[in-house]
Motif scaffolding. Structure first.
Motif, mmCIF file in Angstrom:
data_model
loop_
_atom_site.group_PDB
_atom_site.id
_atom_site.type_symbol
_atom_site.label_atom_id
_atom_site.label_comp_id
_atom_site.label_asym_id
_atom_site.label_seq_id
_atom_site.Cartn_x
_atom_site.Cartn_y
_atom_site.Cartn_z
ATOM 1 N N LEU A 75 0.840 -1.205 0.000
ATOM 2 C CA LEU A 75 0.000 0.000 0.000
ATOM 3 C C LEU A 75 0.879 1.261 0.000
ATOM 4 C CD1 LEU A 75 -2.773 -1.064 2.530
ATOM 5 C CD2 LEU A 75 -3.093 -0.618 0.108
ATOM 6 N N GLY A 76 1.978 1.194 0.746
ATOM 7 C CA GLY A 76 2.920 2.318 0.774
ATOM 8 C C GLY A 76 3.517 2.578 -0.595
ATOM 9 N N LEU A 77 3.856 1.491 -1.301
ATOM 10 C CA LEU A 77 4.418 1.641 -2.652
ATOM 11 C C LEU A 77 3.374 2.219 -3.611
ATOM 12 C CD1 LEU A 77 6.529 -1.627 -2.976
ATOM 13 C CD2 LEU A 77 7.385 0.722 -2.899
ATOM 14 N N LEU A 78 2.120 1.782 -3.428
ATOM 15 C CA LEU A 78 1.049 2.311 -4.291
ATOM 16 C C LEU A 78 0.921 3.831 -4.123
ATOM 17 C CD1 LEU A 78 -1.807 -0.362 -3.999
ATOM 18 C CD2 LEU A 78 -0.157 -0.055 -5.832
ATOM 19 N N PHE A 79 1.177 4.292 -2.900
ATOM 20 C CA PHE A 79 1.131 5.729 -2.638
ATOM 21 C C PHE A 79 2.111 6.477 -3.540
ATOM 22 C CE2 PHE A 79 -1.233 6.805 1.267
ATOM 23 C CZ PHE A 79 -1.486 8.126 0.964
ATOM 24 N N LEU A 80 3.249 5.842 -3.776
ATOM 25 C CA LEU A 80 4.301 6.509 -4.559
ATOM 26 C C LEU A 80 3.940 6.639 -6.042
ATOM 27 C CD1 LEU A 80 7.483 4.923 -2.930
ATOM 28 C CD2 LEU A 80 6.465 7.146 -2.485
ATOM 29 N N THR A 81 2.880 5.967 -6.463
ATOM 30 C CA THR A 81 2.494 6.097 -7.876
ATOM 31 C C THR A 81 2.060 7.526 -8.207
ATOM 32 O OG1 THR A 81 0.244 5.404 -7.390
ATOM 33 C CG2 THR A 81 1.780 3.682 -8.113
ATOM 34 N N ARG A 82 1.819 8.333 -7.174
ATOM 35 C CA ARG A 82 1.484 9.754 -7.389
ATOM 36 C C ARG A 82 2.589 10.462 -8.168
ATOM 37 N NH1 ARG A 82 -1.766 12.499 -4.359
ATOM 38 N NH2 ARG A 82 -0.303 14.212 -4.089
ATOM 39 N N LEU A 83 3.789 9.911 -8.048
ATOM 40 C CA LEU A 83 4.927 10.559 -8.715
ATOM 41 C C LEU A 83 4.899 10.335 -10.220
ATOM 42 C CD1 LEU A 83 7.632 9.537 -6.075
ATOM 43 C CD2 LEU A 83 6.487 11.745 -6.290
ATOM 44 N N VAL A 84 4.109 9.354 -10.674
ATOM 45 C CA VAL A 84 3.999 9.090 -12.118
ATOM 46 C C VAL A 84 2.570 9.481 -12.550
ATOM 47 C CG1 VAL A 84 4.276 7.343 -13.924
ATOM 48 C CG2 VAL A 84 5.504 7.100 -11.758
#
Lengths: 214, 426
Positions: A75-84
C-alpha cells in the motif's frame, strides 16, 4: 561544549520570542532551522521505526516473518504512484483504505464513549442518599441534577434539524451556558499550564544562560 | 592538720567509691540496654519463625479472557483463609506463570489482599515487554504473601491453559444494534434527500461566514490560508475538514483567489491535494490547480506552527480557516492571524482548544458543528441524510436517558438492567 549548547539554545529562544515584536530576519533564520531540522529528524525516525525496524526486521529478516506487514508495504508503494502522472490514480486506493477503514474503526469507539457510556452515566438516581445514614446527600443530588440538565440541554443545542426557538430555543440557550462554563474552566486551566511553560523558558534564560537565577 | 588530712582522705575515698559506683551503674545499664536491644531484635524474627505460613488461595482457575484480541488469560481464586480472617497475615497475592508444570515459575502480577482475580495480558507486538503468544500452554499458581517475603504459601498449579482471540466481541452487541439503527436511519434520509425532500438544517453562523470570507479575500486580492490541523487522515475531524476544504477550494477556483494549505502530515497532504484538485476540476478550472497549493511543512508540532505563523505574517491572508484537530498550537496560530488582521473561522472537536479559538477567531464551530458544517456546505444528499440521521440518533439517546432516569427512580431493578445496556467497554 555544554556552554556552546546553552548559548545556541538561548539565541534560538530569543530569536523565536522576537516574533512577538514583529517578523524579522532572526526569526526567519530560527524558523528555517527549526523546520529543516525537525523535518529531517522525523524522516529518519520514520525510516528506522517503520521501514527498517517494523517492516525489514519484522517481515524480511525475521525467523518467523509477519507476512501481514507486506500488505502495508505494498500500500505504501502504491502511494508513490502519485509521482507518475499516468498511473497517479492508483494512489487513491491506499488513501481510500486509510480513510475508510479508520473511520469505521473510530465509529465504534465514538459510539461507545460519546453515546452509549455518556447515556449510561447519565442514568442515575436523582436523589442521592448517604450510604450509612440514608439521609439525602444534597451535594451529590445537586451534582446529579447538574449532569442531567447539562446533558439534556447540551444535546438539544447540537440538534441541527430544528430552529432554536421557543422552549427548544430556551433549552438550547441553557446548553450554551453549560458549554461556556466548561470552556471558561478549560481556558483558565490551560492558560496556567502555558504559564508554566513560559516560566520554564524564562528560568532557562535567567538561570542556565545568564546565571542570574541560581 | 591530721584531722584535715583524714577528712581529705575520707572525701577522696568517698569520691572514688562514687565514681566506681557510677561506672558500675553505666556498665550495667549499657549491658542491660544491649541485652534488651538483642532481645528486641530477636523478637520479630523469632515470632515470624514461630508463625505458620498462611493458608493458600484455593479453587484456582485459569482461562482465556473472553471477547478480546488474544494474548490474555484470566486467573481467579478463592481467598486464603488468612486473608482478613484467621491469622490475618496475608497482605497480597503473587501470580506465578510457567510454560511447564515443573517450573520455573515467574511472577507476572501482584494484587492486594481481598483480590480474587487477575488478568495476565500482553500487547500483540512481539517486541513488547511481557509479550506471550497465543495457542501456547501456560501453567499458573497463586502465592498468598505475608509481610515476610520468605513466608508465603502456594496454591495448586492449574493448566495447561492457552489464550486466543475472538472474531466477535459479544460485549459490543448493544453498539452493533445502535449502529444498525443509525445506518438504517441514514439510508432512509439519504433516499429522502435524493428524492428531493427539503431537509431543514438550521443556519450556523460560522458556516455562512465561509462564503463571505472567500468573497472578502477576492475583493482584497489576498490569499486564503486553510489549516487542516495536526490530525492524521484517519481522524474524524480531519475527514470533516477535507469536505469543507473541497467546498472552499471550489469557491476559490470559481473566484480565482489564491489558496494556501500548509500540511503537518504527509498523508493528509496527499489526500488534501486530491480534494483540492477535484474541486478545481468541478469548478471547471483544472488548469488553475498547482500541486504546491497544498504543501508539506514538517511533522514537528511547534516547527509547523512557527512556519505557519511566518506565512501568516508575510502573506497577510485575508481569511484563515482552521478546521480539524488542534492542540497547543491553536492559540498561537489564531493570535497571529488576529494580529495580521485576517478574518478567522475555526472548528475543532478538541474541547480544550475551543476556548482559544473563541477568544481569537471571528467564528468558531464547536465540536459536532464541524461535522455538520461539511454536510451544510456540501448540501449533498449523502451528507444531509447522515446529518439528519445523527439528529434522530441524538433524539433516541435523549429519550433513552430520560426513560432510564425515570425507570431507575421508580423501578430500580429494571432501571439498572436498562442502564447496563449502555455500559459497554470497547
Amino acid at each position: 561544549m555544554e556552554m556552546i549548547s546553552i548559548w545556541i539554545a538561548a539565541i534560538l529562544t530569543l530569536g523565536i520570542f522576537s516574533f512577538l515584536y514583529k517578523d524579522n530576519p532572526l526569526y526567519k533564520a530560527c524558523e528555517a532551522l527549526f523546520v529543516g531540522v525537525s523535518a529531517a529528524y522525523w524522516a529518519i525516525v520514520f525510516y528506522f521505526d517503520n521501514i527498517y525496524k517494523k517492516f525489514y526486521e519484522g517481515a524480511v529478516t525475521a525467523e518467523e516473518p509477519d507476512y501481514f506487514l507486506w500488505i502495508g508495504a505494498i500500500l505504501g508503494l502504491l502511494f508513490l504512484t502519485r509521482l507518475v502522472p499516468k498511473i497517479g490514480w492508483v494512489s487513491r486506493w491506499p488513501m481510500a483504505l486509510i480513510v475508510g477503514a479508520t473511520a469505521g474503526l473510530w465509529m465504534v469507539g465514538y459510539f461507545v464513549s460519546n453515546a452509549m457510556n455518556q447515556i449510561g452515566n447519565t442514568i442515575s438516581n436523582i436523589i442521592a442518599r448517604d450510604e450509612l445514614t440514608g439521609a439525602i446527600a444534597w451535594g451529590e443530588t445537586f451534582g446529579t441534577m447538574v449532569i442531567l440538565v447539562g446533558v439534556v440541554s447540551g444535546l438539544v443545542y447540537f440538534f441541527f434539524s430544528k430552529e432554536h426557538k421557543g422552549v427548544f430555543g430556551a433549552t438550547a440557550k441553557v446548553g450554551t451556558w453549560f458549554l461556556m462554563v466548561t470552556f471558561g474552566a478549560s481556558f483558565g486551566y490551560t492558560v496556567m499550564s502555558r504559564m508554566s511553560l513560559l516560566i520554564g523558558r524564562v528560568d532557562f534564560l535567567l538561570g542556565d544562560w545568564l546565571g542570574i537565577l541560581r | 592538720m591530721r584531722n584535715s588530712f583524714e577528712k581529705t582522705r575520707a572525701s577522696r575515698a568517698l569520691l572514688l567509691v562514687f565514681v566506681c559506683s557510677l561506672l558500675l551503674l553505666i556498665v550495667s545499664f549499657s549491658t542491660s540496654v544491649s541485652a534488651q536491644a538483642d532481645n528486641d531484635s530477636d523478637t520479630p524474627a523469632d515470632s515470624i519463625l514461630a508463625l505458620a505460613a498462611p493458608a493458600p488461595a484455593t479453587d484456582l482457575k485459569a482461562f482465556d479472557t473472553d471477547n478480546d484480541h488474544g494474548h490474555s488469560i484470566t486467573i481467579e481464586w478463592t481467598l486464603s483463609a488468612d486473608d482478613g480472617a484467621g491469622a490475618n497475615s496475608v497482605i497480597s497475592y503473587r501470580i506465578m506463570k510457567s510454560e511447564s508444570p515443573d517450573g520455573p515459575f515467574d511472577s507476572v502480577g501482584l494484587v492486594p489482599l481481598g483480590a480474587t482475580s487477575h488478568v495476565n495480558s500482553s500487547a500483540i507486538d512481539k517486541n513488547s515487554e511481557g509479550y506471550f503468544s497465543d495457542n501456547t500452554d501456560y501453567y499458573y499458581r497463586v502465592e498468598a504473601m505475608t509481610t515476610n517475603a520468605a513466608l508465603f504459601s502456594s496454591s495448586e498449579i492449574v493448566g495447561p491453559v492457552q489464550s486466543s482471540g475472538q472474531w466477535f466481541n459479544a460485549g459490543l452487541v448493544p453498539v452493533l444494534i445502535a449502529i444498525l439503527i443509525f445506518t438504517i436511519l441514514t439510508m432512509i434520509f439519504v433516499q429522502l434527500a435524493k428524492k428531493g425532500m427539503d431537509l431543514y438544517v438550521r443556519p450556523l453562523a460560522g458556516i455562512e461566514a465561509v462564503d463571505e470570507a472567500i468573497g472578502r479575500a477576492t475583493e482584497m486580492g489576498r490569499p486564503i490560508l486553510y489549516v487542516l490541523g495536526l490530525g492524521s487522515a484517519a481522524d474524524i475531524a480531519t475527514i470533516a475538514s477535507f469536505t469543507i476544504l473541497g467546498r472552499v477550494a471550489k469557491k476559490v477556483a470559481e473566484y480565482q483567489t489564491e489558496l494556501n494549505v500548509p500540511c503537518y502530515d504527509p498523508i493528509v497532504m496527499a489526500v488534501a491535494q486530491e480534494v483540492v484538485k477535484s474541486a478545481f476540476i468541478d469548478a471547471g478550472r483544472p488548469e488553475a490547480y498547482k500541486d504546491d497549493i497544498v504543501h508539506f511543512i514538517t511533522n514537528s508540532q511547534f516547527a509547523y506552527v512557527g512556519a505557519v505563523n511566518g506565512i501568516i505574517m508575510r502573506d497577510l491572508p485575508a481569511t484563515n480557516v482552521y478546521m480539524g484537530k488542534f492542540f497547543a498550537e491553536s492559540l498561537i496560530l489564531a493570535e497571529t492571524g488576529a494580529a495580521a488582521g485576517s478574518i478567522q473561522i475555526a472548528g475543532t472537536d478538541e474541547i480544550p482548544q475551543i476556548p482559544f479559538f473563541f477568544v481569537a477567531c471571528d467564528y468558531t464551530l464547536i465540536g459536532e458543528e464541524l461535522f455538520a458544517a461539511s454536510a451544510y456546505l456540501g448540501r449533498e444528499p449523502e451528507l444531509l441524510g447522515s446529518l439528519k440521521a445523527q439528529d434522530y440518533a441524538k433524539a433516541v439517546l435523549l429519550a433513552s436517558a430520560i426513560i432510564g432516569i425515570l425507570l431507575i427512580n421508580i423501578f430500580p431493578d429494571f432501571g439498572e438492567t436498562f442502564k447496563s445496556w449502555f455500559e459497554v467497554i470497547d
